[in-house]
Write an enzyme that holds these catalytic residues in place. Sequence first.
Site, PDB file in Angstrom:
ATOM      1  N   SER A 139       0.838  -1.195   0.000  1.00  0.00           N
ATOM      2  CA  SER A 139       0.000   0.000   0.000  1.00  0.00           C
ATOM      3  C   SER A 139       0.883   1.259   0.000  1.00  0.00           C
ATOM      4  CB  SER A 139      -0.965  -0.054   1.190  1.00  0.00           C
ATOM      5  OG  SER A 139      -1.947   0.929   1.088  1.00  0.00           O
ATOM      6  N   SER A 140       0.878   2.057   1.058  1.00  0.00           N
ATOM      7  CA  SER A 140       1.769   3.217   1.081  1.00  0.00           C
ATOM      8  C   SER A 140       3.221   2.775   0.899  1.00  0.00           C
ATOM      9  CB  SER A 140       1.610   3.973   2.403  1.00  0.00           C
ATOM     10  OG  SER A 140       2.417   5.121   2.422  1.00  0.00           O
TER      11      SER A 140
END
Length: 361
Positions: A139-140
């Site tokens: 994700s991030s």
Amino acid sequence: MFGFKALFAISALISVNALTSTLQQITANFGSNPNNVQMYLYKPTALATPTPLIVAMHYCTGTAQAYFQGTNLAQLADQHGFMVIYPNAPRSGGCWDVNTNATLTHNGGSDSLGIANVVRYAIANWGVDASRVFATGTSSGAMMTNVLMGAYPDIFAAGSLYSGVPYGCFEGPNAWNSQCAEGQLIQTPQQWGDLARSGYPGYTGTRPKVQFWHGTVDTTLYPQNFWEEIKQWTNVFGVSQTPTSNVTNDPQAGYSRASFGPNVQAILAQGVGHTVPEHETDTLNWFGLSALTPGGGTGSTTTTIIGTTPGTTSTAPTSTAPSGATAPHWGQCGGIGWTGSTVCVAPYTCKVSNAYYSQCL
Ligand SMILES: *[C@@H]1O[C@H](CO)[C@@H](O)[C@H](O)[C@H]1NC(C)=O
Ligand SMILES: *[C@@H]1O[C@H](CO)[C@@H](O)[C@H](O)[C@H]1NC(C)=O
């Protein structure tokens, strides 16, 4: 602002009791680190020499500790003898800076410079193999992996990222970019490639090979980002956007593994949302570390192509584990080129990860 929904990527709670070492904060002054990103090191007691290094970056709301516990990279580090650095995002919300010009630019500052400098320090002081430094994240952390691929292609040999967006897609004044997240930032391959190349203007060296995973029902970072990533990295490598191979049900039912030559691999997971679970042994295959053994083995330095690529021959990792003995928990127990034991120590069983790798789980 940023929804915290479903950003947890922990697929299984893994016991860390069996590890040979512990997670340690890096206290050395490793150079410029403008945002004071805290760094944590997992260094197994038995290392390969020289030692490959994986930088593993957590999802928003995550921490270095959570990513250490929620993935089995540390267990694999014990088994193969590489080090893992888990950076910890330096802001509330736990996301990485993937939007500022500083973080997107080679030696420009921000989170990415802190990470680059701890890697440089590890190469200079800890026997890390400069040709085998890798990045992975969720994700991030996946977005940050792409940032590093663009801004520090001189440092990283490969990236493997789970449920991210292209390099530069979040660029702008805000930490969250809805247009990109929702898959509405559509660009041409040339535009995406130019953006990635702008991370380190004038760089002409080897580029890191990039593997990315995405779920088809991701409503946090929409799956259009998968197709934009294909445009970006095929353009960077100057290869066709038509896959050279696309193997269905690989590495598991519902997934497809599309290759665009040896340097770009795009794995689409049907019916999977945000985020695609980590497939650590597969990521290790991508990094060429599957056959690495502690204590001086060099492991496979050739590119291991998973799946079939017409016109090329896959190089099977050379495996040197002793036959006869049982394979340990987490140990390899099968796969193309494997000559070691196919029997796991009790109570573990040998599970197929992919054609090149089965593991005692
Ligand atoms: C960062 O800013 C400089 C100067 O404005 C610009 O030339 C460069 O393209 C920017 N980098 C990225 C990755 O946008
Ligand atoms: C690979 O094949 C699968 C199954 O047909 C398809 O869903 C997927 O879009 C293909 N991947 C690429 C990158 O074309």
